[in-house]
Scaffold this motif. Structure first.
Motif, PDB file in Angstrom:
ATOM      1  N   ARG A  73      31.187 -20.590  19.307  1.00  0.00           N
ATOM      2  CA  ARG A  73      31.877 -19.733  17.951  1.00  0.00           C
ATOM      3  C   ARG A  73      33.154 -20.527  17.961  1.00  0.00           C
ATOM      4  NH1 ARG A  73      31.455 -13.438  17.666  1.00  0.00           N
ATOM      5  NH2 ARG A  73      30.882 -13.871  20.101  1.00  0.00           N
ATOM      6  N   GLN A  74      33.573 -20.971  16.521  1.00  0.00           N
ATOM      7  CA  GLN A  74      35.276 -21.034  16.799  1.00  0.00           C
ATOM      8  C   GLN A  74      35.532 -19.911  15.371  1.00  0.00           C
ATOM      9  OE1 GLN A  74      34.536 -24.739  15.188  1.00  0.00           O
ATOM     10  NE2 GLN A  74      34.507 -26.056  16.766  1.00  0.00           N
ATOM     11  N   VAL A  75      36.749 -19.695  15.604  1.00  0.00           N
ATOM     12  CA  VAL A  75      37.261 -18.280  14.522  1.00  0.00           C
ATOM     13  C   VAL A  75      38.355 -19.484  14.403  1.00  0.00           C
ATOM     14  CG1 VAL A  75      38.735 -16.045  14.907  1.00  0.00           C
ATOM     15  CG2 VAL A  75      36.556 -16.710  17.001  1.00  0.00           C
ATOM     16  N   ARG A  76      38.822 -18.784  12.442  1.00  0.00           N
ATOM     17  CA  ARG A  76      39.865 -19.157  12.394  1.00  0.00           C
ATOM     18  C   ARG A  76      40.501 -18.025  11.670  1.00  0.00           C
ATOM     19  NH1 ARG A  76      35.823 -23.548  12.200  1.00  0.00           N
ATOM     20  NH2 ARG A  76      36.792 -25.173  12.678  1.00  0.00           N
ATOM     21  N   VAL A  83      37.236 -16.305   9.669  1.00  0.00           N
ATOM     22  CA  VAL A  83      35.800 -17.370   9.282  1.00  0.00           C
ATOM     23  C   VAL A  83      35.631 -18.071  10.719  1.00  0.00           C
ATOM     24  CG1 VAL A  83      34.569 -19.777   8.369  1.00  0.00           C
ATOM     25  CG2 VAL A  83      37.059 -18.337   7.109  1.00  0.00           C
ATOM     26  N   HIS A  84      33.930 -17.562  10.982  1.00  0.00           N
ATOM     27  CA  HIS A  84      33.680 -17.412  12.135  1.00  0.00           C
ATOM     28  C   HIS A  84      32.697 -18.729  11.830  1.00  0.00           C
ATOM     29  CE1 HIS A  84      34.938 -13.718  14.258  1.00  0.00           C
ATOM     30  NE2 HIS A  84      36.320 -13.874  13.053  1.00  0.00           N
ATOM     31  N   ALA A 100      20.250 -20.996  14.750  1.00  0.00           N
ATOM     32  CA  ALA A 100      21.007 -20.540  13.619  1.00  0.00           C
ATOM     33  C   ALA A 100      22.046 -20.874  13.903  1.00  0.00           C
ATOM     34  CB  ALA A 100      20.732 -19.616  12.622  1.00  0.00           C
ATOM     35  N   LEU A 101      23.116 -22.485  13.048  1.00  0.00           N
ATOM     36  CA  LEU A 101      24.443 -22.076  12.124  1.00  0.00           C
ATOM     37  C   LEU A 101      24.505 -21.269  11.427  1.00  0.00           C
ATOM     38  CD1 LEU A 101      24.256 -26.235  12.117  1.00  0.00           C
ATOM     39  CD2 LEU A 101      24.361 -24.648  14.142  1.00  0.00           C
ATOM     40  N   ALA A 102      25.351 -20.344  11.567  1.00  0.00           N
ATOM     41  CA  ALA A 102      26.402 -19.162  10.922  1.00  0.00           C
ATOM     42  C   ALA A 102      27.517 -19.381  10.309  1.00  0.00           C
ATOM     43  CB  ALA A 102      25.818 -18.015  11.650  1.00  0.00           C
ATOM     44  N   THR A 103      27.983 -19.066   9.218  1.00  0.00           N
ATOM     45  CA  THR A 103      28.857 -18.996   9.151  1.00  0.00           C
ATOM     46  C   THR A 103      29.676 -17.638   8.738  1.00  0.00           C
ATOM     47  OG1 THR A 103      29.997 -20.941   8.345  1.00  0.00           O
ATOM     48  CG2 THR A 103      31.245 -19.083   7.214  1.00  0.00           C
ATOM     49  N   HIS A 118      28.147 -13.623   4.975  1.00  0.00           N
ATOM     50  CA  HIS A 118      27.230 -14.302   6.534  1.00  0.00           C
ATOM     51  C   HIS A 118      26.082 -16.011   5.557  1.00  0.00           C
ATOM     52  CE1 HIS A 118      24.402 -14.711   9.591  1.00  0.00           C
ATOM     53  NE2 HIS A 118      23.858 -14.363   9.040  1.00  0.00           N
ATOM     54  N   HIS A 119      25.981 -16.746   6.282  1.00  0.00           N
ATOM     55  CA  HIS A 119      25.373 -17.556   5.752  1.00  0.00           C
ATOM     56  C   HIS A 119      24.867 -18.096   6.933  1.00  0.00           C
ATOM     57  CE1 HIS A 119      25.514 -22.141   3.942  1.00  0.00           C
ATOM     58  NE2 HIS A 119      23.732 -21.302   4.073  1.00  0.00           N
TER      59      HIS A 119
END
Length: 138
Positions: A73-76, A83-84, A100-103, A118-119
């Motif tokens: 997880r990266q949080v900005r 945006v995570h 899965a890769l998620a944004t 959610h993508h």
């Protein structure tokens, strides 16, 4: 309505609602605004609250099936927008079934942080995966 004081709290509630197949809890996580958007793995873009909630109702209708272990997880955060970017390690009956890769994007408003995007898409090159921690995503 539940108040999420951080985007991390909103995200934990999102995955908890998903794991429990709790449609009411899922509704609480999402913002109630026109601009929400969701793209499920292999699916089309869904715009607006009605389309997004209809999709979740369909997904959650069969009851709890998945457990998640969130990694990488990266949080900005910039002002009222967070945006995570993360990996969703999906388990069924204790066995890894996919990555899965998620944004996930969240906006802070008067009622706290709410999901606006959610993508998720299959991860073509998943890293080594650890087994899920007892008790789910928390």
């Amino acid at each position: 309505m539940r108040l999420f004081e951080s985007s991390e709290q909103a995200e934990a509630a999102f995955y908890d609602a998903f794991e429990r197949a709790d449609m009411d809890a899922m509704r609480e996580v999402w913002a109630d605004e026109r601009g929400v958007c969701c793209v499920h793995p292999g699916g089309e873009r869904l715009d607006g609250v009605a389309a997004v909630m209809d999709s979740w109702a369909s997904i959650l209708a069969d009851g709890p099936m998945l457990r998640f272990r969130i990694t990488h997880r990266q949080v900005r955060v910039s002002g009222d927008l967070a945006v995570h970017v993360l990996r969703e390690n999906l388990y069924v009956d204790g066995a890894l079934r996919g990555v899965a890769l998620a944004t996930n994007a969240y906006r802070r408003g008067e009622s706290g942080w709410r999901m606006i995007l959610h993508h998720a898409a299959p991860d073509p090159n998943p890293p080594g995966i650890e087994p899920p921690a007892p008790g789910g995503v928390h």
